[in-house]
Write a protein that holds these residues in place. Sequence first.
Motif, PDB file in Angstrom:
ATOM      1  N   SER A  43       0.805  -1.225   0.000  1.00 20.36           N
ATOM      2  CA  SER A  43       0.000   0.000   0.000  1.00 20.36           C
ATOM      3  C   SER A  43       0.835   1.270   0.000  1.00 20.36           C
ATOM      4  O   SER A  43       0.349   2.331  -0.358  1.00 20.36           O
ATOM      5  N   HIS A  44       2.104   1.194   0.415  1.00 21.54           N
ATOM      6  CA  HIS A  44       2.956   2.371   0.505  1.00 21.54           C
ATOM      7  C   HIS A  44       4.315   2.056  -0.110  1.00 21.54           C
ATOM      8  O   HIS A  44       4.758   0.910  -0.110  1.00 21.54           O
ATOM      9  N   ARG A  45       4.978   3.081  -0.585  1.00 19.13           N
ATOM     10  CA  ARG A  45       6.342   2.935  -1.089  1.00 19.13           C
ATOM     11  C   ARG A  45       7.327   3.364  -0.014  1.00 19.13           C
ATOM     12  O   ARG A  45       7.028   4.201   0.832  1.00 19.13           O
ATOM     13  N   ALA A  46       8.493   2.769  -0.064  1.00 22.70           N
ATOM     14  CA  ALA A  46       9.538   3.135   0.879  1.00 22.70           C
ATOM     15  C   ALA A  46      10.296   4.346   0.362  1.00 22.70           C
ATOM     16  O   ALA A  46      10.383   4.579  -0.845  1.00 22.70           O
ATOM     17  N   ARG A  60      -1.399  -2.361   3.817  1.00 18.16           N
ATOM     18  CA  ARG A  60      -1.657  -3.724   3.356  1.00 18.16           C
ATOM     19  C   ARG A  60      -0.319  -4.424   3.132  1.00 18.16           C
ATOM     20  O   ARG A  60       0.592  -3.855   2.529  1.00 18.16           O
ATOM     21  N   ALA A  61      -0.225  -5.646   3.615  1.00 11.20           N
ATOM     22  CA  ALA A  61       1.015  -6.408   3.498  1.00 11.20           C
ATOM     23  C   ALA A  61       0.719  -7.767   2.892  1.00 11.20           C
ATOM     24  O   ALA A  61      -0.297  -8.393   3.208  1.00 11.20           O
ATOM     25  N   GLY A  62       1.608  -8.221   2.006  1.00 10.08           N
ATOM     26  CA  GLY A  62       1.443  -9.505   1.344  1.00 10.08           C
ATOM     27  C   GLY A  62       2.601 -10.430   1.626  1.00 10.08           C
ATOM     28  O   GLY A  62       3.753  -9.993   1.665  1.00 10.08           O
ATOM     29  N   VAL A  63       2.317 -11.699   1.822  1.00 14.02           N
ATOM     30  CA  VAL A  63       3.356 -12.704   2.072  1.00 14.02           C
ATOM     31  C   VAL A  63       3.031 -13.967   1.283  1.00 14.02           C
ATOM     32  O   VAL A  63       3.083 -15.070   1.797  1.00 14.02           O
ATOM     33  N   ARG A  64       2.695 -13.809   0.025  1.00 14.53           N
ATOM     34  CA  ARG A  64       2.172 -14.900  -0.796  1.00 14.53           C
ATOM     35  C   ARG A  64       2.991 -16.177  -0.641  1.00 14.53           C
ATOM     36  O   ARG A  64       4.199 -16.199  -0.850  1.00 14.53           O
ATOM     37  N   GLY A  65       2.292 -17.262  -0.274  1.00 11.38           N
ATOM     38  CA  GLY A  65       2.954 -18.546  -0.103  1.00 11.38           C
ATOM     39  C   GLY A  65       3.686 -18.695   1.214  1.00 11.38           C
ATOM     40  O   GLY A  65       4.247 -19.743   1.500  1.00 11.38           O
ATOM     41  N   LEU A  77      -2.559  -9.161   4.907  1.00 14.04           N
ATOM     42  CA  LEU A  77      -3.170  -8.490   6.049  1.00 14.04           C
ATOM     43  C   LEU A  77      -3.539  -7.063   5.683  1.00 14.04           C
ATOM     44  O   LEU A  77      -2.864  -6.423   4.869  1.00 14.04           O
ATOM     45  N   ARG A  78      -4.594  -6.573   6.296  1.00 15.28           N
ATOM     46  CA  ARG A  78      -4.928  -5.156   6.250  1.00 15.28           C
ATOM     47  C   ARG A  78      -4.952  -4.659   7.682  1.00 15.28           C
ATOM     48  O   ARG A  78      -5.510  -5.304   8.569  1.00 15.28           O
ATOM     49  N   ALA A  79      -4.319  -3.525   7.907  1.00 13.61           N
ATOM     50  CA  ALA A  79      -4.266  -2.964   9.258  1.00 13.61           C
ATOM     51  C   ALA A  79      -4.241  -1.452   9.177  1.00 13.61           C
ATOM     52  O   ALA A  79      -3.661  -0.873   8.250  1.00 13.61           O
ATOM     53  N   VAL A  80      -4.866  -0.792  10.144  1.00 17.83           N
ATOM     54  CA  VAL A  80      -4.920   0.666  10.197  1.00 17.83           C
ATOM     55  C   VAL A  80      -3.914   1.149  11.223  1.00 17.83           C
ATOM     56  O   VAL A  80      -3.840   0.622  12.344  1.00 17.83           O
ATOM     57  N   CYS A  81      -3.123   2.137  10.840  1.00 14.62           N
ATOM     58  CA  CYS A  81      -2.136   2.722  11.749  1.00 14.62           C
ATOM     59  C   CYS A  81      -2.853   3.433  12.893  1.00 14.62           C
ATOM     60  O   CYS A  81      -3.729   4.274  12.668  1.00 14.62           O
ATOM     61  N   GLY A 123      26.560 -20.381  -9.617  1.00 14.91           N
ATOM     62  CA  GLY A 123      25.722 -19.183  -9.646  1.00 14.91           C
ATOM     63  C   GLY A 123      24.569 -19.230  -8.657  1.00 14.91           C
ATOM     64  O   GLY A 123      24.076 -20.296  -8.303  1.00 14.91           O
ATOM     65  N   ARG A 124      24.140 -18.045  -8.259  1.00 16.93           N
ATOM     66  CA  ARG A 124      22.977 -17.882  -7.386  1.00 16.93           C
ATOM     67  C   ARG A 124      22.165 -16.709  -7.896  1.00 16.93           C
ATOM     68  O   ARG A 124      22.663 -15.850  -8.624  1.00 16.93           O
ATOM     69  N   ALA A 125      20.898 -16.663  -7.491  1.00 19.08           N
ATOM     70  CA  ALA A 125      20.048 -15.510  -7.780  1.00 19.08           C
ATOM     71  C   ALA A 125      19.347 -15.085  -6.504  1.00 19.08           C
ATOM     72  O   ALA A 125      18.920 -15.932  -5.714  1.00 19.08           O
ATOM     73  N   TYR A 126      19.284 -13.786  -6.296  1.00 19.50           N
ATOM     74  CA  TYR A 126      18.439 -13.231  -5.241  1.00 19.50           C
ATOM     75  C   TYR A 126      17.098 -12.908  -5.907  1.00 19.50           C
ATOM     76  O   TYR A 126      17.060 -12.170  -6.895  1.00 19.50           O
ATOM     77  N   GLN A 127      16.026 -13.448  -5.376  1.00 18.02           N
ATOM     78  CA  GLN A 127      14.735 -13.271  -6.013  1.00 18.02           C
ATOM     79  C   GLN A 127      13.631 -13.134  -4.970  1.00 18.02           C
ATOM     80  O   GLN A 127      13.834 -13.404  -3.784  1.00 18.02           O
ATOM     81  N   MET A 128      12.471 -12.687  -5.442  1.00 17.24           N
ATOM     82  CA  MET A 128      11.302 -12.611  -4.569  1.00 17.24           C
ATOM     83  C   MET A 128      10.074 -13.005  -5.368  1.00 17.24           C
ATOM     84  O   MET A 128      10.068 -12.935  -6.601  1.00 17.24           O
ATOM     85  N   ARG A 129       9.044 -13.418  -4.639  1.00 17.00           N
ATOM     86  CA  ARG A 129       7.766 -13.728  -5.275  1.00 17.00           C
ATOM     87  C   ARG A 129       6.822 -12.565  -5.038  1.00 17.00           C
ATOM     88  O   ARG A 129       6.622 -12.133  -3.905  1.00 17.00           O
ATOM     89  N   GLU A 130       6.280 -12.038  -6.123  1.00 23.02           N
ATOM     90  CA  GLU A 130       5.363 -10.911  -6.014  1.00 23.02           C
ATOM     91  C   GLU A 130       4.176 -11.307  -5.133  1.00 23.02           C
ATOM     92  O   GLU A 130       3.538 -12.343  -5.359  1.00 23.02           O
ATOM     93  N   PRO A 131       3.863 -10.488  -4.112  1.00 18.69           N
ATOM     94  CA  PRO A 131       2.788 -10.857  -3.195  1.00 18.69           C
ATOM     95  C   PRO A 131       1.408 -10.860  -3.845  1.00 18.69           C
ATOM     96  O   PRO A 131       0.489 -11.494  -3.349  1.00 18.69           O
ATOM     97  N   ILE A 132       1.245 -10.172  -4.979  1.00 16.07           N
ATOM     98  CA  ILE A 132      -0.067 -10.104  -5.630  1.00 16.07           C
ATOM     99  C   ILE A 132      -0.189 -11.160  -6.722  1.00 16.07           C
ATOM    100  O   ILE A 132      -1.138 -11.944  -6.755  1.00 16.07           O
ATOM    101  N   THR A 133       0.799 -11.221  -7.623  1.00 19.64           N
ATOM    102  CA  THR A 133       0.720 -12.140  -8.767  1.00 19.64           C
ATOM    103  C   THR A 133       1.373 -13.489  -8.507  1.00 19.64           C
ATOM    104  O   THR A 133       1.075 -14.466  -9.193  1.00 19.64           O
ATOM    105  N   GLY A 134       2.301 -13.529  -7.573  1.00 22.58           N
ATOM    106  CA  GLY A 134       3.013 -14.776  -7.309  1.00 22.58           C
ATOM    107  C   GLY A 134       4.138 -15.062  -8.281  1.00 22.58           C
ATOM    108  O   GLY A 134       4.798 -16.101  -8.180  1.00 22.58           O
ATOM    109  N   THR A 135       4.386 -14.168  -9.224  1.00 21.67           N
ATOM    110  CA  THR A 135       5.473 -14.374 -10.184  1.00 21.67           C
ATOM    111  C   THR A 135       6.821 -14.108  -9.523  1.00 21.67           C
ATOM    112  O   THR A 135       6.929 -13.364  -8.556  1.00 21.67           O
ATOM    113  N   VAL A 136       7.864 -14.732 -10.084  1.00 15.95           N
ATOM    114  CA  VAL A 136       9.216 -14.574  -9.552  1.00 15.95           C
ATOM    115  C   VAL A 136       9.884 -13.367 -10.193  1.00 15.95           C
ATOM    116  O   VAL A 136       9.819 -13.174 -11.407  1.00 15.95           O
TER     117      VAL A 136
END
Length: 413
Positions: A43-46, A60-65, A77-81, A123-136
């Motif tokens: 919901s917010h940018r850093a 709003r926070a996402g932790v898909r999977g 989760l949705r939470a109000v400050c 080799g290695r890769a640093y990666q993340m899974r998008e919390p909305i789409t689940g894509t890498v």
Amino acid sequence: MASLKIIALSAFCFQLALLSEPPCVMELECAECVPENMPVVTSHRAANGSVRARAGEEARAGVRGRQVLAYPLHESLRAVCEAGRYRVALDRKLRHLLELGCQESVFEDVLHQVDRCGAPYQGRAYQMREPITGTVRHLATVCYDEDRAVAIRMHVTNAARNHLQLPPHEDHTAPLSLLGNFNHMFDAKTRHDAEKLYSDDARMNRRLHELFKHDKYSFAAQKLTSANLLSKHYFEDQNMRVTDFVSNKVAVWESVAEGNLRHLQRDVAKLLEMARPHEELEVYAGTHGVLSLRTGHARAEVFLRAARRFPVPRFVWTAVVARARRAGVALVLLNDPFVAVSEVRAAVFCDSACGGVAWLHELRRHRNYECPLQGLVFCCHLHNFTSVVSEMPLDEVQVDAGVAGMLNNNLFV
């Protein structure tokens, strides 16, 4: 009319109460201030290393999977400050941010094919899974020397959201978590040893003094510390947390880490930020050689573990490449505050051009880049650099020869 005044006054008081309440701040650079496995806030940018939500705003926070620890049946989760904490929509409970961590990190350090990183390296890769789409999404790649337990080359881009474009591949062929890699390159023992070594400067320096106690070597109050090859500030938004993987860490001298390594990384980070709306820049970072200390008439290389593992690198380098302009520059830092004046000429393996690189503001201030105590830095044309530093193959990037191939100005218009 009176009732309208009461409503307006009530609304004003409510807004005043909200403004007087502290905001909810997620300090992404403070490991003790956020959950061990921080969710991705959608919901917010850093900005400037933190995410801020005003009182009354919903986050709003996402932790898909990777379900939330406090709510194991939920991936978001949705939470109000509220008064600096979070009123969770699911149960209306007021919780501290530290209670809202994921069961696993949203970032992964996985075994992955990396171009020009063949045997004996892996080799290695640093990666993340998008919390909305689940894509890498791949954020960085690493070419790692597991035999010596040190990264020799890393790669990141300033493209939007640090999306690193890799050659065609199938993500399912790479393990999706560290657990799937323990029997591969960065195995459980290597990871454990690295975390133990780099998490405690006191332990690291006790090991160093034990190694050289019979030589009665004087370290003149110098201490080792761990430093990142890829700075947090090379990454956008919450992606900076991907730099916490121990495969990104090396041992450097404290005066070097707090001196020119910090200045160098600040200048590179600022350049990436300035360039981001205009052109894509790529950053490579790595190590070269092993530091050796003069003990009597001989020199002894510094490895912090047996079997020549966990070397203290002699050089820590960063290369910035503007591929579209066929230009770049390599910034090489000598991780040796003990280097003698007579040895500097041999250590500097190219004609340094730092004085002509206009965007090196922090590094060039008071000519601190020439001070060995803070980590002597010299700037090379990529052709000259790659002729010495084999960890960075020249065919990895194509730059012009001579002055045309030097990235010495921030020409972003």
